[in-house]
Motif scaffolding. Structure first.
Motif, PDB file in Angstrom:
ATOM      1  N   LYS A  75       4.249  -7.394  -5.548  1.00  0.00           N
ATOM      2  CA  LYS A  75       3.160  -6.556  -5.746  1.00  0.00           C
ATOM      3  C   LYS A  75       3.665  -5.216  -6.501  1.00  0.00           C
ATOM      4  O   LYS A  75       2.950  -4.708  -7.220  1.00  0.00           O
ATOM      5  CB  LYS A  75       2.593  -5.973  -4.486  1.00  0.00           C
ATOM      6  N   ARG A  76       5.198  -4.995  -6.120  1.00  0.00           N
ATOM      7  CA  ARG A  76       5.681  -3.828  -6.902  1.00  0.00           C
ATOM      8  C   ARG A  76       5.735  -4.193  -8.429  1.00  0.00           C
ATOM      9  O   ARG A  76       5.373  -3.088  -9.131  1.00  0.00           O
ATOM     10  CB  ARG A  76       7.044  -3.478  -6.380  1.00  0.00           C
ATOM     11  N   GLU A 115       2.286  -4.008  -9.773  1.00  0.00           N
ATOM     12  CA  GLU A 115       1.770  -2.336 -10.224  1.00  0.00           C
ATOM     13  C   GLU A 115       2.561  -1.851 -11.386  1.00  0.00           C
ATOM     14  O   GLU A 115       2.034  -1.034 -12.386  1.00  0.00           O
ATOM     15  CB  GLU A 115       2.053  -1.823  -8.834  1.00  0.00           C
ATOM     16  N   LYS A 154      -2.157  -7.891   5.974  1.00  0.00           N
ATOM     17  CA  LYS A 154      -0.640  -7.313   6.004  1.00  0.00           C
ATOM     18  C   LYS A 154       0.459  -8.343   6.202  1.00  0.00           C
ATOM     19  O   LYS A 154       0.098  -9.177   6.968  1.00  0.00           O
ATOM     20  CB  LYS A 154      -0.751  -6.283   6.941  1.00  0.00           C
ATOM     21  N   SER A 186      -1.700  -6.673   1.172  1.00  0.00           N
ATOM     22  CA  SER A 186      -2.237  -7.951   0.273  1.00  0.00           C
ATOM     23  C   SER A 186      -3.519  -8.191   0.340  1.00  0.00           C
ATOM     24  O   SER A 186      -3.825  -9.106   1.199  1.00  0.00           O
ATOM     25  CB  SER A 186      -1.134  -9.239   0.185  1.00  0.00           C
ATOM     26  N   ALA A 245       6.367  -8.042  -1.249  1.00  0.00           N
ATOM     27  CA  ALA A 245       6.416  -6.582  -1.369  1.00  0.00           C
ATOM     28  C   ALA A 245       6.995  -6.438  -2.830  1.00  0.00           C
ATOM     29  O   ALA A 245       6.523  -5.470  -3.785  1.00  0.00           O
ATOM     30  CB  ALA A 245       7.363  -5.747  -0.593  1.00  0.00           C
ATOM     31  N   ASP A 246       8.012  -7.245  -3.210  1.00  0.00           N
ATOM     32  CA  ASP A 246       8.450  -7.460  -4.568  1.00  0.00           C
ATOM     33  C   ASP A 246       7.510  -7.802  -5.539  1.00  0.00           C
ATOM     34  O   ASP A 246       7.397  -7.164  -6.888  1.00  0.00           O
ATOM     35  CB  ASP A 246       9.790  -8.265  -4.708  1.00  0.00           C
ATOM     36  N   TYR A 275       5.482  -4.028   6.403  1.00  0.00           N
ATOM     37  CA  TYR A 275       4.390  -4.748   6.103  1.00  0.00           C
ATOM     38  C   TYR A 275       3.755  -3.998   4.710  1.00  0.00           C
ATOM     39  O   TYR A 275       3.783  -2.987   4.459  1.00  0.00           O
ATOM     40  CB  TYR A 275       3.194  -4.250   7.378  1.00  0.00           C
ATOM     41  N   THR A 276       3.439  -5.252   4.033  1.00  0.00           N
ATOM     42  CA  THR A 276       3.044  -4.837   2.724  1.00  0.00           C
ATOM     43  C   THR A 276       1.357  -5.363   2.757  1.00  0.00           C
ATOM     44  O   THR A 276       0.984  -6.331   3.167  1.00  0.00           O
ATOM     45  CB  THR A 276       3.680  -5.715   1.590  1.00  0.00           C
ATOM     46  N   PRO A 279      11.733  -6.845   7.101  1.00  0.00           N
ATOM     47  CA  PRO A 279      10.936  -6.316   6.065  1.00  0.00           C
ATOM     48  C   PRO A 279       9.695  -5.356   6.613  1.00  0.00           C
ATOM     49  O   PRO A 279       9.292  -5.745   7.865  1.00  0.00           O
ATOM     50  CB  PRO A 279      10.277  -7.584   5.551  1.00  0.00           C
ATOM     51  N   HIS A 281       9.676  -9.502   2.087  1.00  0.00           N
ATOM     52  CA  HIS A 281      10.174  -8.738   1.075  1.00  0.00           C
ATOM     53  C   HIS A 281       9.800  -9.354  -0.391  1.00  0.00           C
ATOM     54  O   HIS A 281       9.539  -8.629  -1.319  1.00  0.00           O
ATOM     55  CB  HIS A 281      11.827  -8.740   0.971  1.00  0.00           C
TER      56      HIS A 281
END
Length: 331
Positions: A321-322, A325, A311, A307, A318-319, A304-305, A302, A315
């Motif tokens: 957050k996606r 959005e 950071k 948040s 990230a999922d 870095y996302t 994975p 995964h």
């Protein structure tokens, strides 16, 4: 410009079976007077990171990639002589066991004076005066007497205060403290941590605190880095990580704190154990122990996302957050 900036640091150890990476893609910064916590289980790479900042990695280990910028200089490129001017002088390190740090056949004063004279052109009398002043700073009672005693004549808490005083001798810019309260009882632990915070605030010294205890980190540091299998998996402001941990591993560490358990029942724990460096799983290293593992976690490392101000290398985060959005765009 940050006082300390680590960029994409990698540390490798050469074994007969081939080189293994103890640290992978480590990046963070530290400002003057800032307090940073490094958290994780044994084997996460916390101490290796602390040692690598001062290039104290013993063979067959070596810094195999990345940069460590301190006050405009890349420490990874300095010669042994240039590093000696930094170690103990501008960056000090406090180790876990004071009895392993202090020489049992030399008095406290001899060790402190020797340290001062190694870095400064100073008389023995002046060095002794400075040493006594530092002992007073860490609240050693009767410092004029204690300075002529041997380490075995002092209690564990007193010895740890001596080690902190030695770390402060050269008025460093950064102190790296590697589990500084491990061998002490709970009440002395609290006193030592309060002392370190007070000294850092008073002298505007930055602190890197290496520990496995998120409870200590929450009380002492302003920023936190959570490590797993040689990689940073979450970093950001300490309060944000403590109050709203994003990575499943960080959540597991929080739930493992004694105060999080129901009285009379077993303490919570993360199932499984930290993988050895030779057998780090493909994809996310935490996937064999994670309750939220997805198929992607076993195949792809994975990234870095972001948040909030943190950071997170996950995964699932990230999922989530996606999807959040996408739902916002649809509205």
């Amino acid at each position: 410009m940050a006082l300390l900036e680590v960029k994409n640091l990698e540390v490798s150890f050469g074994l007969r079976s081939g080189a293994v990476k103890a640290l992978r893609n480590i990046s963070f910064s530290l400002e003057r007077g800032e307090r940073l916590g490094l958290v994780g289980e044994s084997g996460a790479g916390k101490s290796v990171l602390g040692f690598s900042i001062l290039n104290l990695i013993s063979k067959p280990g070596r810094i195999s990639g990345g940069e460590i910028w301190f006050d405009g200089k890349n420490l990874a490129d300095l010669s042994a002589k240039e590093l000696r001017d930094v170690r103990g002088n501008r960056i000090s390190m406090i180790f876990q066991d004071p009895m392993m740090t202090l020489n049992p056949v030399l008095t406290i004063g001899q060790q402190m004076i020797e340290c001062l004279k190694a870095h400064r052109k100073i008389s023995t009398e002046d060095a002794r005066t400075i040493a006594i002043q530092k002992l007073k700073q860490v609240y050693i009672p009767s410092p004029e007497t204690r300075i002529d005693q041997y380490p075995h004549e002092l209690s564990g808490g007193m010895r740890q205060r001596i080690v902190i005083a030695i770390g402060l001798l050269m008025d460093p810019d950064i102190i790296i403290a590697d589990e500084p309260t491990t061998a002490l009882d709970v009440t002395i632990q609290a006193e030592i941590m309060e002392l370190m915070v007070e000294l850092c605030d008073r002298n505007n010294v930055a602190l890197i605190l290496i520990t496995h205890d998120l409870g200590v980190v929450s009380q002492v540091t302003q920023k936190a880095i959570v490590m797993y299998a040689g990689r940073i998996i979450e970093q950001g402001p300490t309060k944000e990580i403590i109050n709203d941990a994003q990575h499943p591993y960080t959540q597991g560490l929080m739930n493992a704190l004694p105060q999080m358990a129901i009285p009379g029942q077993r303490l919570n724990q993360i199932r499984g154990a930290m993988p050895p460096l030779q057998r780090i799983p493909v994809g996310c290293a935490f996937n064999p122990r994670c309750d939220y593992v997805m198929d992607l976690c076993t195949k792809q490392l994975p990234g870095y996302t972001a948040s909030g101000n943190c950071k997170v290398a996950c995964h699932m985060v990230a999922d989530m957050k996606r999807k959040a959005e996408q739902s916002t765009d649809e509205v």
